[in-house]
Scaffold this motif. Structure first.
Motif, PDB file in Angstrom:
ATOM      1  N   ALA A 228      84.372  11.251 -30.004  1.00 48.31           N
ATOM      2  CA  ALA A 228      83.239  10.537 -29.940  1.00 48.31           C
ATOM      3  C   ALA A 228      82.277  10.347 -30.137  1.00 48.31           C
ATOM      4  N   GLU A 229      80.914   9.849 -31.182  1.00 49.49           N
ATOM      5  CA  GLU A 229      79.612  10.146 -31.469  1.00 49.49           C
ATOM      6  C   GLU A 229      78.909   9.719 -30.241  1.00 49.49           C
ATOM      7  N   LEU A 230      77.967   9.986 -29.936  1.00 47.39           N
ATOM      8  CA  LEU A 230      76.786   9.802 -28.926  1.00 47.39           C
ATOM      9  C   LEU A 230      75.435   9.523 -29.549  1.00 47.39           C
ATOM     10  N   ALA A 231      74.730   8.462 -29.166  1.00 42.40           N
ATOM     11  CA  ALA A 231      73.154   8.560 -30.440  1.00 42.40           C
ATOM     12  C   ALA A 231      72.291   9.603 -29.370  1.00 42.40           C
ATOM     13  N   ALA A 232      71.731   9.735 -30.760  1.00 43.01           N
ATOM     14  CA  ALA A 232      70.747  11.167 -29.976  1.00 43.01           C
ATOM     15  C   ALA A 232      68.508   9.862 -30.636  1.00 43.01           C
ATOM     16  N   PRO A 233      68.515  10.246 -30.020  1.00 48.54           N
ATOM     17  CA  PRO A 233      66.391  10.201 -30.076  1.00 48.54           C
ATOM     18  C   PRO A 233      66.571  11.131 -31.316  1.00 48.54           C
ATOM     19  N   PRO A 234      65.634  10.658 -32.014  1.00 43.56           N
ATOM     20  CA  PRO A 234      64.725  10.982 -32.740  1.00 43.56           C
ATOM     21  C   PRO A 234      63.466  11.978 -32.549  1.00 43.56           C
ATOM     22  N   MET A 235      63.907  13.223 -33.291  1.00 50.65           N
ATOM     23  CA  MET A 235      63.449  14.550 -33.030  1.00 50.65           C
ATOM     24  C   MET A 235      63.236  14.620 -33.467  1.00 50.65           C
ATOM     25  N   GLU A 236      61.814  16.091 -33.737  1.00 53.07           N
ATOM     26  CA  GLU A 236      61.756  17.122 -34.353  1.00 53.07           C
ATOM     27  C   GLU A 236      60.310  18.753 -34.151  1.00 53.07           C
ATOM     28  N   ILE A 237      60.325  19.146 -34.595  1.00 50.91           N
ATOM     29  CA  ILE A 237      59.900  20.750 -34.786  1.00 50.91           C
ATOM     30  C   ILE A 237      58.406  19.889 -34.955  1.00 50.91           C
ATOM     31  N   CYS A 238      57.462  20.487 -34.213  1.00 56.01           N
ATOM     32  CA  CYS A 238      56.563  20.335 -34.607  1.00 56.01           C
ATOM     33  C   CYS A 238      55.128  22.224 -34.334  1.00 56.01           C
ATOM     34  N   LEU A 239      54.375  22.620 -35.547  1.00 54.66           N
ATOM     35  CA  LEU A 239      54.041  23.358 -35.477  1.00 54.66           C
ATOM     36  C   LEU A 239      52.901  23.379 -35.562  1.00 54.66           C
ATOM     37  N   GLU A 240      51.715  24.271 -35.315  1.00 56.14           N
ATOM     38  CA  GLU A 240      50.591  24.532 -36.406  1.00 56.14           C
ATOM     39  C   GLU A 240      50.716  26.301 -36.790  1.00 56.14           C
ATOM     40  N   TRP A 241      50.426  26.423 -37.906  1.00 52.87           N
ATOM     41  CA  TRP A 241      50.777  28.090 -38.442  1.00 52.87           C
ATOM     42  C   TRP A 241      49.839  28.336 -39.106  1.00 52.87           C
ATOM     43  N   ASP A 242      49.080  29.161 -39.552  1.00 53.06           N
ATOM     44  CA  ASP A 242      48.504  29.572 -40.213  1.00 53.06           C
ATOM     45  C   ASP A 242      49.358  30.136 -42.037  1.00 53.06           C
TER      46      ASP A 242
END
Length: 251
Positions: free
Chosen positions: A180-194
């Motif tokens: 029984a599927e549940l809605a998930a909010p939008p998310m992201e991984i956000c990083l600062e990399w060299d």
């Protein structure tokens, strides 16, 4: 710094590279999953690798079990008093029936034999437990780097990806998911990399390993040099984003 980066092979990081360069999930992901449950005694992170998600879950559950079939991955896993790790396949979870409130598989479900894994999820979960299959696809780079990066991903290294990678790119949308599927909010991984961070991350790609083993080191060397020239100073921090996709359901 620039001289060292120019000559170092960032596509050959070894086992520790996975632990060092794989991006970690946002705290909001663990909080969202925990909020779906009233019973937070045990969460099981399957295919946990080095514990990128396992460690976050430990802040919300009394005990977290990280399970992975690769002993080398577990040897570099994050340690926490609320986490225990065990080497086992997804299709044979080391738990008695009805113990887990949450089962997660982050960037791993495309490797599982899903019918057997789902049978194990049903066996080990408590009533109204939750299963979450989590993935992040190809990252988005800053605009002046993104076009060349996507070309490398799609056209140059693309033929070396295993067939299962398509499932990740589509966010597991086509996977059979009999819950029984549940809605998930939008998310992201956000990083600062060299520059070293991004190239170290690319070294963990299975397609990169396959290309190297096939003698196509030139693909990696050429892109690494092109990226180095476009980056600016190697120590410059640039923003990198991975969209998170989920299939979440009640068991």
């Amino acid at each position: 710094m620039g001289e060292a980066l120019e000559h170092r092979n960032w596509f050959d990081q070894g086992g520790q590279g996975y632990a060092r360069y794989r991006p970690h999930y946002p705290e909001a992901l663990a909080a969202f999953l925990a909020d779906l449950l009233s019973d937070r005694r045990l969460a099981v992170d399957v295919g946990c690798g080095n514990g990128q998600l396992t460690g976050l879950l430990a802040g919300h559950f009394q005990v977290v079990l990280g399970v992975d079939p690769c002993a080398d991955q577990l040897a570099h896993a994050e340690l926490h008093p609320g986490i225990r790790y065990q080497c086992a396949p997804a299709e044979q979870l080391p738990l008695e029936a009805g113990q887990a409130s949450l089962v997660t598989a982050a960037q791993a479900a495309h490797w599982f034999h899903l019918p057997a894994f789902y049978a194990e999820v049903r066996r080990v979960c408590r009533p109204r437990g939750v299963l979450a299959l989590i993935s992040y696809g190809v990252p988005d780079l800053e605009s002046e780097l993104d076009g060349r990066f996507k070309s490398f991903y799609r056209d140059e290294i693309g033929p070396w990806w295993p067939a299962e990678r398509k499932l990740v790119d589509e966010g597991y949308a086509s996977l059979d998911f009999p819950f029984a599927e549940l809605a998930a909010p939008p998310m992201e991984i956000c990083l600062e990399w060299d520059l070293a961070g991004l190239l170290g991350y690319l070294s963990t790609w299975s397609a990169v390993r396959q290309a190297r083993e096939a003698g196509r080191e030139n693909l990696l060397r050429d892109y690494g040099e092109a990226l180095r020239q476009s980056w600016g100073p190697p120590s410059r921090q640039r923003r990198i984003r991975w969209p998170i996709r989920m299939r979440v359901g009640r068991v």
